[in-house]
Scaffold this active site. Sequence first.
Site, short mmCIF file in Angstrom:
data_model
loop_
_atom_site.label_atom_id
_atom_site.label_comp_id
_atom_site.label_asym_id
_atom_site.label_seq_id
_atom_site.Cartn_x
_atom_site.Cartn_y
_atom_site.Cartn_z
N GLU A 114 -10.58 9.46 6.02
CA GLU A 114 -10.26 8.45 6.11
C GLU A 114 -8.81 8.15 5.17
O GLU A 114 -8.56 8.68 3.56
CB GLU A 114 -11.06 7.52 4.99
CG GLU A 114 -12.55 7.92 5.73
CD GLU A 114 -13.68 7.00 5.19
OE1 GLU A 114 -13.65 6.28 4.17
OE2 GLU A 114 -15.03 7.54 5.75
N LYS A 116 -6.96 5.58 1.98
CA LYS A 116 -7.32 4.85 1.08
C LYS A 116 -6.88 3.67 0.97
O LYS A 116 -5.73 3.05 1.34
CB LYS A 116 -6.98 5.35 -0.19
CG LYS A 116 -7.62 4.98 -1.22
CD LYS A 116 -7.83 6.05 -2.88
CE LYS A 116 -7.79 5.08 -3.88
NZ LYS A 116 -7.72 3.95 -4.59
N ASP A 118 -5.47 -0.30 -0.06
CA ASP A 118 -5.03 -0.94 -1.59
C ASP A 118 -5.70 -2.44 -1.60
O ASP A 118 -5.08 -3.45 -1.38
CB ASP A 118 -3.84 -0.65 -1.27
CG ASP A 118 -3.53 -0.66 -2.68
OD1 ASP A 118 -4.28 -1.02 -4.39
OD2 ASP A 118 -2.82 -0.75 -2.99
N TYR A 226 -16.77 1.52 5.14
CA TYR A 226 -16.04 3.03 4.90
C TYR A 226 -17.31 3.91 4.46
O TYR A 226 -17.06 4.46 3.96
CB TYR A 226 -14.78 3.67 3.73
CG TYR A 226 -14.74 2.89 2.50
CD1 TYR A 226 -15.39 3.11 1.43
CD2 TYR A 226 -13.53 1.65 2.99
CE1 TYR A 226 -15.18 2.58 0.37
CE2 TYR A 226 -13.12 1.67 1.63
CZ TYR A 226 -14.12 1.10 0.22
OH TYR A 226 -13.65 1.21 -0.90
N LYS A 313 -3.12 10.62 -3.57
CA LYS A 313 -2.83 9.55 -3.48
C LYS A 313 -1.51 9.64 -3.46
O LYS A 313 -0.56 11.08 -3.50
CB LYS A 313 -2.61 9.07 -4.81
CG LYS A 313 -3.98 8.52 -5.61
CD LYS A 313 -4.29 7.28 -5.35
CE LYS A 313 -3.14 5.91 -5.96
NZ LYS A 313 -4.44 5.44 -7.25
N CYS A 407 26.31 -21.79 -6.23
CA CYS A 407 25.27 -21.31 -5.52
C CYS A 407 26.41 -20.37 -4.35
O CYS A 407 27.79 -21.93 -4.14
CB CYS A 407 25.07 -22.87 -4.60
SG CYS A 407 24.62 -22.22 -2.67
N CYS A 410 27.24 -23.02 -1.00
CA CYS A 410 27.97 -23.75 -1.08
C CYS A 410 28.39 -24.41 -2.44
O CYS A 410 28.95 -25.40 -3.03
CB CYS A 410 27.38 -25.65 -0.28
SG CYS A 410 25.78 -25.73 -1.69
N CYS A 425 19.48 -23.97 -5.60
CA CYS A 425 20.76 -24.66 -4.71
C CYS A 425 19.92 -26.47 -5.06
O CYS A 425 19.47 -26.08 -4.35
CB CYS A 425 21.17 -24.33 -4.13
SG CYS A 425 22.83 -25.69 -3.43
N CYS A 431 24.07 -28.04 1.95
CA CYS A 431 24.16 -26.11 1.78
C CYS A 431 23.86 -25.59 2.97
O CYS A 431 22.40 -25.64 4.01
CB CYS A 431 23.42 -25.78 0.39
SG CYS A 431 23.73 -24.08 0.60
#
Length: 670
Positions: A114, A116, A118, A226, A313, A407, A410, A425, A431
């Site tokens: 299966e 794994k 997370d 599972y 893993k 920025c 702008c 900004c 902007c």
Amino acid sequence: MNTSEAKKTIAALTEQVNHHNELYYQKNKSEISDLEFDQLLADLIKLEEEFPQFKLPDSPTQRVGGAITKEFETVVHRYPMLSLGNTYSQKELEDFDSRVAKGLDGNPYEYFCELKFDGVSISLTYENGLLVRGVTRGDGVRGDDVTANAKTIRTLPLKVKGKNLPAQFEVRGEVYLSKKVFEQLNKDREDIGEETYANARNTGSGTLKMQDSREVSKRKLECYLYYLLGEDLGADTHEEAIKMIESWGFKVSPTYKKCKSLAEVMKYIDHWEKRRVELPLETDGVVIKVNSLQQQEQLGFTAKVPRWAIAYKYKSESVSTRLNGITYQVGRTGAITPVAELEPVLLAGTTVKRASLHNANEITRLDLRVGDHVFVEKGGEIIPKVTGVDLGKRAKKSSPVQYISHCPECKTKLVREEDQANHYCPNEKGCPPQIKGKIEHFIQRKAMNIDSLGEKTIEQLFDLGMVKSPADLYALRREDILKLEGFKELSTNNLLKGIEESKATPFESVLFAVGIRFVGKTVAEKLARYFKTMDKLVSSTYEDLLNAPEVGEKIAESVVAFFKDRSNLKEIERLRNAGLQFESSLKEPEKVSDRLEGKSFVVSGTFEHYDRDEIKDVIVANGGRVLSGVSAKLDYLVAGENMGPAKREKAEKLKVTIISEAEFQKMLGA
Ligand code: IVH
């Protein structure tokens, strides 16, 4: 409706809604429209409120949450929740296989592989088919009882029916936020100017431990199962057990595979290493289990892990490449995201040229310097990340990255608020990416829902100077649109129709659409319900706003600042003249008495007879007002179980009357 009718109808509605839920969430099918479904659920909620004695233990109304848990009860696991041994190479896997072969005295065996997942593991106990308990892993021996939160997971059956169902059994699995839901959650947060979450796993795990199950319900957690545990389950192999729980309606990832040899296991591992990015959730490896349950028993456990299973893993594939520079992106709320510009490099099958660096703190943490060789990784996620610097390759003369002060779009000086990781900004109105972002926010589905208008068209309209703010959309003429690239008669009609139809969008959506910082869809609804019209909201003071339900200082300040701005007021006027809805059609909860007229309440803690939203509705239905924070003007603080000491202290200091749930009920004449 009389009681016997109510009982029958509640049972029938429960079954109907559960049936449609199962079709939708477990079989990806639907027999009725969303509207019809919502209607059935609403009917059931109403009846259950009227006749709580007939509410069934598998009632789907639990999916929307309601229960508040101040402190999760600790529960001892019937079977301890062990972890798995880890391997990182074929060699280590071969060693595991030899141990298995030896432990089984040379008898033949098979593996079941299966992925794994997370997420965060959970144990779910069912008794007589009903989900009775959901417990987190905790320290493996005891975990937290998160039943109310687990019940909000739509793909998890509240009641299972099926052949040979044991009277009691436990299933285990992984609760997770799908990549899609996580992305959307972050988009929504970004949209209203909140900081985004770092990763799906931690956010999912935090969600499962939230105190307010209504909030959990909104987050759309999912769960893959599972593992089946119990006595006399009627399965000889793990494969049979998995197929059994699948047939009972549990969600099992279809990625499993029975493997007859270690070579087949390796093939499985290789296959998913390449393809796991395509999966809806993050995965960090493969779990290899001996298939026969009798053989599992024969192999047994060490103190910490089973001898019959192991995790392989995946190494997050990592390469080193040159950091050519850092560029900065400006988001729709003005948030700045630094991006690593990399010497193109092949990583897990794709060429990587850029990686997100999140914010200035991340650059400092990594101590990045342009010209450095950096390690770039791609895990179960799609976007690669920079994980470190190859210091051995650092040039003698290098200096830390100087974060930009202005920025890039702008040239306005950036700001960074004390408690925020991001630079912003502040030039909201001038902007370009912020202006385009505002328009995109305005037209999105949850706002004005103009789906005939896309990002590319907005870009064109903005670049050609035709649309500089949302209100300009309503001044577009047919001949303007026809000038756009790719627009012919039909698409032009479509766009004009979409814009025209959006004028009927309800006030609460308009309020969300105009883009007041921290005003998400739910807050917009609360404001619309409370103030009823745009005019009343515009002229409300900071104090008025604090009197509105669930509005705290942060939101109140933001709303006041928004309407103080002349250009915002001008934009609002233009939207009004365009014919948008400026009045709420949301109904107040039906008034049942004037008993609490003129009185204000803050509710805190948990209650015996109400969940938190319920008690608020009762206050409003009896003429009272619900406030979000304790102030000198407050009349009553309704103190539930486990109320925070800070709130009590503040109320005592300000001489606010503190009442218990029983006293509150007395005020209602109950
Ligand atoms: S089986 C006794 N199967 O990994 C064996 N675990 O490191 C019980 N996990 O705590 C675990 N996907 O949270 C198993 N397909 C899978 C899994 C899985 C993820 C997690 C689980 C466990 C941890 C062990």
